[in-house]
Design a protein around this motif. Sequence first.
Motif, mmCIF file in Angstrom:
data_model
loop_
_atom_site.group_PDB
_atom_site.id
_atom_site.type_symbol
_atom_site.label_atom_id
_atom_site.label_comp_id
_atom_site.label_asym_id
_atom_site.label_seq_id
_atom_site.Cartn_x
_atom_site.Cartn_y
_atom_site.Cartn_z
ATOM 1 N N TRP A 34 0.908 -1.088 -0.061
ATOM 2 C CA TRP A 34 -0.143 -0.133 0.086
ATOM 3 C C TRP A 34 0.970 1.349 0.159
ATOM 4 C CZ3 TRP A 34 -5.479 0.185 0.109
ATOM 5 C CH2 TRP A 34 -5.856 -1.014 -0.032
ATOM 6 N N ILE A 35 0.229 2.354 -0.378
ATOM 7 C CA ILE A 35 0.800 3.555 -0.432
ATOM 8 C C ILE A 35 -0.042 4.342 0.474
ATOM 9 C CG2 ILE A 35 1.322 6.017 -1.586
ATOM 10 C CD1 ILE A 35 1.165 4.245 -4.114
ATOM 11 N N ALA A 36 0.771 5.072 1.671
ATOM 12 C CA ALA A 36 0.319 5.522 2.711
ATOM 13 C C ALA A 36 0.095 7.027 2.504
ATOM 14 C CB ALA A 36 0.770 5.276 4.058
ATOM 15 N N PRO A 37 -1.018 7.794 2.693
ATOM 16 C CA PRO A 37 -1.230 9.133 2.511
ATOM 17 C C PRO A 37 -0.411 10.038 3.593
ATOM 18 C CG PRO A 37 -3.362 8.161 2.464
ATOM 19 C CD PRO A 37 -2.118 7.031 2.896
ATOM 20 N N PRO A 38 0.149 11.182 3.157
ATOM 21 C CA PRO A 38 0.972 12.063 4.170
ATOM 22 C C PRO A 38 0.644 12.049 5.469
ATOM 23 C CG PRO A 38 0.571 13.131 2.076
ATOM 24 C CD PRO A 38 -0.286 11.942 2.094
ATOM 25 N N PRO A 39 1.337 12.092 6.462
ATOM 26 C CA PRO A 39 0.799 12.327 7.765
ATOM 27 C C PRO A 39 -0.129 13.690 7.972
ATOM 28 C CG PRO A 39 3.184 12.123 7.945
ATOM 29 C CD PRO A 39 2.837 12.116 6.440
ATOM 30 N N GLY A 40 -1.094 13.285 8.733
ATOM 31 C CA GLY A 40 -1.996 14.541 8.961
ATOM 32 C C GLY A 40 -3.046 14.569 7.996
ATOM 33 N N SER A 41 -3.182 13.657 7.123
ATOM 34 C CA SER A 41 -4.263 13.279 6.065
ATOM 35 C C SER A 41 -5.413 12.694 6.545
ATOM 36 C CB SER A 41 -3.707 12.921 4.741
ATOM 37 O OG SER A 41 -4.851 12.556 3.878
ATOM 38 N N PRO A 42 -6.612 12.985 6.565
ATOM 39 C CA PRO A 42 -7.554 12.362 6.943
ATOM 40 C C PRO A 42 -7.765 10.658 6.296
ATOM 41 C CG PRO A 42 -8.423 14.261 6.241
ATOM 42 C CD PRO A 42 -7.224 14.256 6.002
ATOM 43 N N LEU A 43 -7.244 10.774 4.910
ATOM 44 C CA LEU A 43 -6.945 9.613 4.163
ATOM 45 C C LEU A 43 -6.273 8.284 5.034
ATOM 46 C CD1 LEU A 43 -6.360 10.944 0.716
ATOM 47 C CD2 LEU A 43 -8.470 9.478 1.509
ATOM 48 N N LEU A 44 -5.148 9.019 5.629
ATOM 49 C CA LEU A 44 -4.290 7.984 6.582
ATOM 50 C C LEU A 44 -5.118 7.171 7.451
ATOM 51 C CD1 LEU A 44 -1.495 6.873 7.067
ATOM 52 C CD2 LEU A 44 -0.892 8.540 8.574
ATOM 53 N N ALA A 45 -5.998 7.924 8.361
ATOM 54 C CA ALA A 45 -7.024 7.092 9.304
ATOM 55 C C ALA A 45 -7.980 6.106 8.428
ATOM 56 C CB ALA A 45 -7.564 8.155 10.033
ATOM 57 N N ASP A 46 -8.456 6.751 7.175
ATOM 58 C CA ASP A 46 -9.093 5.880 6.401
ATOM 59 C C ASP A 46 -8.463 4.490 6.043
ATOM 60 O OD1 ASP A 46 -11.097 7.775 6.760
ATOM 61 O OD2 ASP A 46 -10.796 8.727 4.810
#
Length: 316
Positions: free
Chosen positions: A195-207
């Motif tokens: 997987w590619i993880a979104p940048p820190p702080g992005s709501p997508l990371l929690a998703d």
Amino acid sequence: MKLDERHLVQLAAVVQSGGVTEGAASLGMAQPAVSRTLAMLEKRLGEPLFVKGRRPLQPTPLGRALAEHGQAMLMASRKASDLVTSFHHGKSGQVRIGGTPFFMDALISGTIADFQNQFPDVRIDQSYGYLPDLQAALLAGRLDLAVCPIDILDEGSGLRFQEILPGRNVVACRSTHPLLMKRKLEAPDLLDYPWIAPPPGSPLLADLRSLLLSLGATEIKVRYSGGSLTSAMTYLKGTDALTVLPHGVVFAFRKEKAITALPIALPHPERALGLLRLADAPRSPAVEAFAGHVAQSFDTLRHLIKRHEQAVVWGA
């Protein structure tokens, strides 16, 4: 000797028009008033401003030199009037907008270009940030608008939120990904790939974390993280990695036919993309014009996405 700037402006109008009546009309003044101004100016200077007996009026060297200064003032005054009119119609001014990186790069940058094709004299200053930083910048007066996903806006925050796109995430991959060849794609199949993880702080990371935990993953197999949208897309095109992205972002790249979404349904995030601004912000026609343009553009996008989703069979 100090001269009244208004007198020089009237002199310039008369010289430019070739007559007192015509010059007065160009300024929206009465002819007698302008005649009195010229007579008073000549008396104060002790020199004639026009050659006697010439029609149309011909300025003396002094009259011509003073008229040139008046012409500069007249042009500046007219430009200022045009600027005020343009400002009131939202055709000039400045818009300071910030937003979450992926949405800004994929969707808002193109919207800014479309807007400035219609309003070329409006300056747009763009910056990046996530919700806490954007809220702080709005409250401090450093931003006029923010474009960001939000779930709940705290009462008494001093901000107002206008939804422009409902939340919907998809699993993005390259258009030739092996999972697209499966007859029946099931959610656990996603765990076979990195997987590619979104940048820190992005709501997508929690998703992303919530999605993988719901699939029973004990750890996230992340191969790449923290990149910009461009770098994430480039990485996605060259590997079998997966990532979670808003459907609107993937949809924006549909014409390139390099990135697509897996036909599998994900839970809708409890938030929406929208415009955030001060509730009692000073009136700015340019900001209002831009906000209206963004809302209209996303209304069109919303209908295009809905039509596209209806044509796609999403898995359970």
